[in-house]
Scaffold this active site. Sequence first.
Site, PDB file in Angstrom:
ATOM      1  CD  GLU A 169     -17.083  -7.212 -68.804  1.00 39.43           C
ATOM      2  OE1 GLU A 169     -18.358  -6.321 -68.561  1.00 39.43           O
ATOM      3  OE2 GLU A 169     -16.736  -7.611 -67.494  1.00 39.43           O
ATOM      4  CG  HIS A 188     -23.641  -6.926 -68.138  1.00 42.43           C
ATOM      5  ND1 HIS A 188     -22.664  -7.018 -69.144  1.00 42.43           N
ATOM      6  CD2 HIS A 188     -22.009  -6.698 -66.982  1.00 42.43           C
ATOM      7  CE1 HIS A 188     -21.559  -6.556 -68.908  1.00 42.43           C
ATOM      8  NE2 HIS A 188     -21.530  -6.873 -67.918  1.00 42.43           N
ATOM      9  CD  GLU A 189     -22.402  -6.685 -63.117  1.00 44.34           C
ATOM     10  OE1 GLU A 189     -21.923  -7.271 -62.902  1.00 44.34           O
ATOM     11  OE2 GLU A 189     -21.910  -5.987 -64.314  1.00 44.34           O
ATOM     12  CG  HIS A 245     -19.708 -10.552 -65.144  1.00 41.78           C
ATOM     13  ND1 HIS A 245     -18.697 -11.169 -66.090  1.00 41.78           N
ATOM     14  CD2 HIS A 245     -19.894  -9.173 -65.355  1.00 41.78           C
ATOM     15  CE1 HIS A 245     -18.675  -9.915 -66.560  1.00 41.78           C
ATOM     16  NE2 HIS A 245     -19.512  -8.991 -66.575  1.00 41.78           N
TER      17      HIS A 245
END
Length: 298
Positions: free
Chosen positions: A223, A146-147, A150
């Site tokens: 997100e 997930h990070e 980003h």
Amino acid sequence: MLRIVLFLLTNLAVMLVAGVVLSLLGVGSTHGAGNTLQLGNLLVMCFVFGSVGSLISLLMSKWMAKRSMGVQIIESPRTGEERWLVDTVAELSQKAGIKMPEVGIFPSYQSNAFATGWNKNAALVAVSAGLLQRMTRDEVRAVLGHEIGHVANGDMVTLALVQGVVNAFVMFFSRIIGNFVDRVIFKNEEGPGIAYYVTSIVADIVLGILASTIVMYFSRYREFRADEAGAQLAGRQAMINALRALQREQEVPDQMPAEMTAMAITTGKREGFSFASLFMSHPPLEKRIEALQNLQIA
């Protein structure tokens, strides 16, 4: 105390850089004869201050994150867990097509993680000690995905640009409102008076609050995109399981500083729909899980 010092340093840098840029551009006074606004000069000034503030914050983001969160960068792994963490970030970064970020751990009981940096090839990915203690490796891998999502999506840069444009328009319109009140209501034609400054400050606050809903909308949107990236990099079910693990900890007090919240994987709070939800940086975890369940990937 550290946060106050960082805040003052950031604002000092903004003033110095904006002053130099305006001087190089030859931007003069924003007020002319009869207390009229020079809209061209005003617009340039607002965009310079708005953009410079966001860009400096972006450039300093990694440095500030390390200090405000107490991040310990893993330069030479000392434990098997640190080695696994670094190797996993390296693997996921390669799959995402970005250079290896710095990897760190910050002291927090709450399960959380964040990514920051001015460039997707010069980023920082950090996880909390609590996350490593209570999540399975598959779940931690999904959080890291997930990070890294980003970072690969360039979310930090885009958010800074959105914030800069929003700041510029808030400054621009608040000063137009201030000038209108000063000239039309208070009949002042001898240059900006107290009514101009007071009204501009009030308008800055009101318009800033309203405009923040635009920034928060983008933050919530990114997100969902990062969750999708995490699912593609680490598996959809692992990403869902990681979000469910975060759900189980929603009563744990949020330990992230306000300035870091938008970069975290969760705010640690229950977020149902309400007017206040317009100002939330993250969508409700239930909505994020539902979106992943509807995602057409393995």
